[in-house]
Design an enzyme around this catalytic site. Structure first.
Site, PDB file in Angstrom:
ATOM      1  N   ARG A   1       0.844  -1.197   0.000  1.00  0.00           N
ATOM      2  CA  ARG A   1       0.000   0.000   0.000  1.00  0.00           C
ATOM      3  C   ARG A   1       0.879   1.247   0.000  1.00  0.00           C
ATOM      4  O   ARG A   1       2.086   1.182   0.165  1.00  0.00           O
ATOM      5  CB  ARG A   1      -0.909   0.028   1.242  1.00  0.00           C
ATOM      6  CG  ARG A   1      -1.878  -1.115   1.372  1.00  0.00           C
ATOM      7  CD  ARG A   1      -2.770  -0.935   2.591  1.00  0.00           C
ATOM      8  NE  ARG A   1      -3.785   0.097   2.383  1.00  0.00           N
ATOM      9  CZ  ARG A   1      -4.474   0.679   3.371  1.00  0.00           C
ATOM     10  NH1 ARG A   1      -4.240   0.352   4.633  1.00  0.00           N
ATOM     11  NH2 ARG A   1      -5.383   1.600   3.099  1.00  0.00           N
TER      12      ARG A   1
ATOM     13  N   ASP B   1       5.422  -7.382   2.511  1.00  0.00           N
ATOM     14  CA  ASP B   1       4.583  -6.628   3.440  1.00  0.00           C
ATOM     15  C   ASP B   1       4.013  -7.634   4.426  1.00  0.00           C
ATOM     16  O   ASP B   1       4.142  -8.853   4.223  1.00  0.00           O
ATOM     17  CB  ASP B   1       3.439  -5.918   2.676  1.00  0.00           C
ATOM     18  CG  ASP B   1       2.984  -4.631   3.347  1.00  0.00           C
ATOM     19  OD1 ASP B   1       2.470  -4.722   4.479  1.00  0.00           O
ATOM     20  OD2 ASP B   1       3.154  -3.554   2.766  1.00  0.00           O
TER      21      ASP B   1
ATOM     22  N   ASP C   1       8.214 -10.353   7.661  1.00  0.00           N
ATOM     23  CA  ASP C   1       8.494  -9.539   8.842  1.00  0.00           C
ATOM     24  C   ASP C   1       9.900  -8.995   8.652  1.00  0.00           C
ATOM     25  O   ASP C   1      10.879  -9.735   8.762  1.00  0.00           O
ATOM     26  CB  ASP C   1       8.397 -10.387  10.113  1.00  0.00           C
ATOM     27  CG  ASP C   1       8.681  -9.582  11.383  1.00  0.00           C
ATOM     28  OD1 ASP C   1       9.245  -8.465  11.284  1.00  0.00           O
ATOM     29  OD2 ASP C   1       8.370 -10.080  12.478  1.00  0.00           O
TER      30      ASP C   1
ATOM     31  N   ASN D   1      11.640   0.360   2.178  1.00  0.00           N
ATOM     32  CA  ASN D   1      10.522   1.301   2.289  1.00  0.00           C
ATOM     33  C   ASN D   1       9.685   1.096   3.552  1.00  0.00           C
ATOM     34  O   ASN D   1       9.024   2.029   4.000  1.00  0.00           O
ATOM     35  CB  ASN D   1       9.635   1.168   1.048  1.00  0.00           C
ATOM     36  CG  ASN D   1       8.372   1.974   1.142  1.00  0.00           C
ATOM     37  OD1 ASN D   1       8.390   3.195   1.002  1.00  0.00           O
ATOM     38  ND2 ASN D   1       7.251   1.301   1.399  1.00  0.00           N
TER      39      ASN D   1
ATOM     40  N   TYR E   1      10.379   7.968  15.676  1.00  0.00           N
ATOM     41  CA  TYR E   1      10.383   8.108  14.215  1.00  0.00           C
ATOM     42  C   TYR E   1      11.588   8.935  13.765  1.00  0.00           C
ATOM     43  O   TYR E   1      12.349   8.526  12.891  1.00  0.00           O
ATOM     44  CB  TYR E   1       9.087   8.771  13.756  1.00  0.00           C
ATOM     45  CG  TYR E   1       8.930   8.827  12.256  1.00  0.00           C
ATOM     46  CD1 TYR E   1       8.576   7.696  11.532  1.00  0.00           C
ATOM     47  CD2 TYR E   1       9.132  10.015  11.555  1.00  0.00           C
ATOM     48  CE1 TYR E   1       8.420   7.732  10.155  1.00  0.00           C
ATOM     49  CE2 TYR E   1       8.984  10.072  10.180  1.00  0.00           C
ATOM     50  CZ  TYR E   1       8.632   8.932   9.492  1.00  0.00           C
ATOM     51  OH  TYR E   1       8.496   8.970   8.126  1.00  0.00           O
TER      52      TYR E   1
ATOM     53  N   THR F   1      -0.701   9.350   1.651  1.00  0.00           N
ATOM     54  CA  THR F   1      -0.809   7.895   1.694  1.00  0.00           C
ATOM     55  C   THR F   1      -1.885   7.496   2.702  1.00  0.00           C
ATOM     56  O   THR F   1      -2.336   8.324   3.498  1.00  0.00           O
ATOM     57  CB  THR F   1       0.528   7.266   2.137  1.00  0.00           C
ATOM     58  OG1 THR F   1       0.797   7.656   3.502  1.00  0.00           O
ATOM     59  CG2 THR F   1       1.669   7.712   1.240  1.00  0.00           C
TER      60      THR F   1
END
Length: 244
Positions: A16, A37, A60, A87, A150, A185
Site C-alpha cells: 500500500r 509486506d 516480517d 521502504n 520516528y 498515503t
C-alpha cells in the site's frame, strides 16, 4: 528501452501507500519485482493485478530469517538482485512522556534494524551482478526534528546509508537515502490526525501534500543507472519544508 529493463528489485512495505506506487512504477519500467509486506490481502491482490513480473511475499522485515527467505525466493524466481528499496516503516504519535520501551523498540526494529538486515542480506546477491542500487526511504525527519522514535530512526537510516555507501562503492553498489515530507498515503489519510495534517499542508511552500507517485519518480531515478555517480547522498522531496 525501459529505465529498469533486466533489473531485479526487492521493495519492502510494497502492498500500500508509497511502496505500492514504487512497485507499480518499477514494473512499468521493465523491472522484475519482489515486494513484501505483512498485509497479505493487499499484497496478493496487487501481485495478481501486475502479472508475472511482480511477486508478493509476506515478510516480517525485523527477522533475519525472513530476509534470507526473500532473497532466496527472489533469486530463484528472477535471478540476482540489482535493486533494494527499504521502504517499510511505522510511526507512533506519542510523546516521550507516553512512549514505553516496548513502543520504542518496535519502531527501532521496523524502521532501523530492518534496513541493516535488508542491506546485509542483499549484498552477496548484488555482488554477483557487479551493479547494485540500494534506496533507503528515510524522511524529512531524518534531517530535522519530529516525533520521538520516528525521528531517531530516520536519522539512523541516513547514517547507515552513508556508512555502507563508502564500504561498497568499489563493488559497483550505490546507496542513497530519500527524505519525503508529507505524502498523501493511507497512513496519513486514514489516521487520527488527518484534519491536522491537511491544515498543516497549507503551510508547505508548495501548499499541498505530495502524491506517492511523485516520490516514486525520485526512487526510480536512484534505482536506475541514470544516477550512476550518486552514492551516500540525501535526496529531499518535501515541497520546500526543510528550506524554511
Amino acid at each position: 528501452m525501459s529505465r529498469l529493463e533486466n533489473k531485479v528489485a526487492i521493495i519492502t512495505g510494497g502492498a500500500r501507500g508509497m511502496g505500492e506506487a514504487h512497485v507499480r512504477r518499477f514494473v512499468s519500467e521493465g523491472a522484475k519485482v519482489v515486494f513484501t509486506d505483512i498485509n497479505e490481502e493487499s499484497g496478493n491482490a496487487l501481485a495478481s493485478e501486475l502479472g508475472e513480473n511482480a511477486k508478493f511475499i509476506r515478510q516480517d522485515v525485523t527477522k533475519a530469517a525472513d530476509w534470507e527467505a526473500v532473497v532466496t525466493e527472489t533469486e530463484n524466481s528472477f535471478g540476482p538482485i540489482n535493486i533494494l528499496v527499504n521502504n517499510a516503516g511505522i510511526s507512533l504519535s506519542k510523546s516521550i512522556f507516553e512512549m514505553t520501551e516496548e513502543d520504542y523498540r518496535k519502531i527501532v526494529d521496523i524502521n532501523q534494524v530492518s534496513v541493516f538486515l535488508g542491506i546485509k542480506s542483499v549484498l552477496p546477491s548484488m555482488q554477483k551482478t557487479g551493479n547494485g542500487s540500494i534506496v533507503n526511504i528515510s524522511s524529512m525527519n531524518g534531517l530535522v526534528g519530529g516525533a520521538v522514535g520516528y525521528t531517531d530512526t530516520k536519522f539512523a537510516v541516513r547514517g547507515i546509508t552513508k556508512a555502507v555507501a563508502i564500504q561498497v562503492a568499489g563493488l559497483g553498489i550505490r546507496v542513497n537515502s530519500v527524505h519525503p515530507g508529507v505524502i498523501e498515503t493511507p497512513m496519513v489519510t486514514e489516521g487520527d490526525a488527518v484534519e491536522v495534517i491537511k491544515e498543516f499542508a497549507k503551510h508547505i511552500p508548495i501548499q499541498r501534500m505530495a502524491s506517492p507517485e511523485e516520490v516514486s519518480n525520485l526512487v526510480l531515478y536512484l534505482a536506475s543507472d541514470e544516477s550512476s555517480y550518486s552514492t551516500g547522498s540525501e535526496f529531499v522531496i518535501d515541497g520546500g519544508l526543510t528550506a524554511m
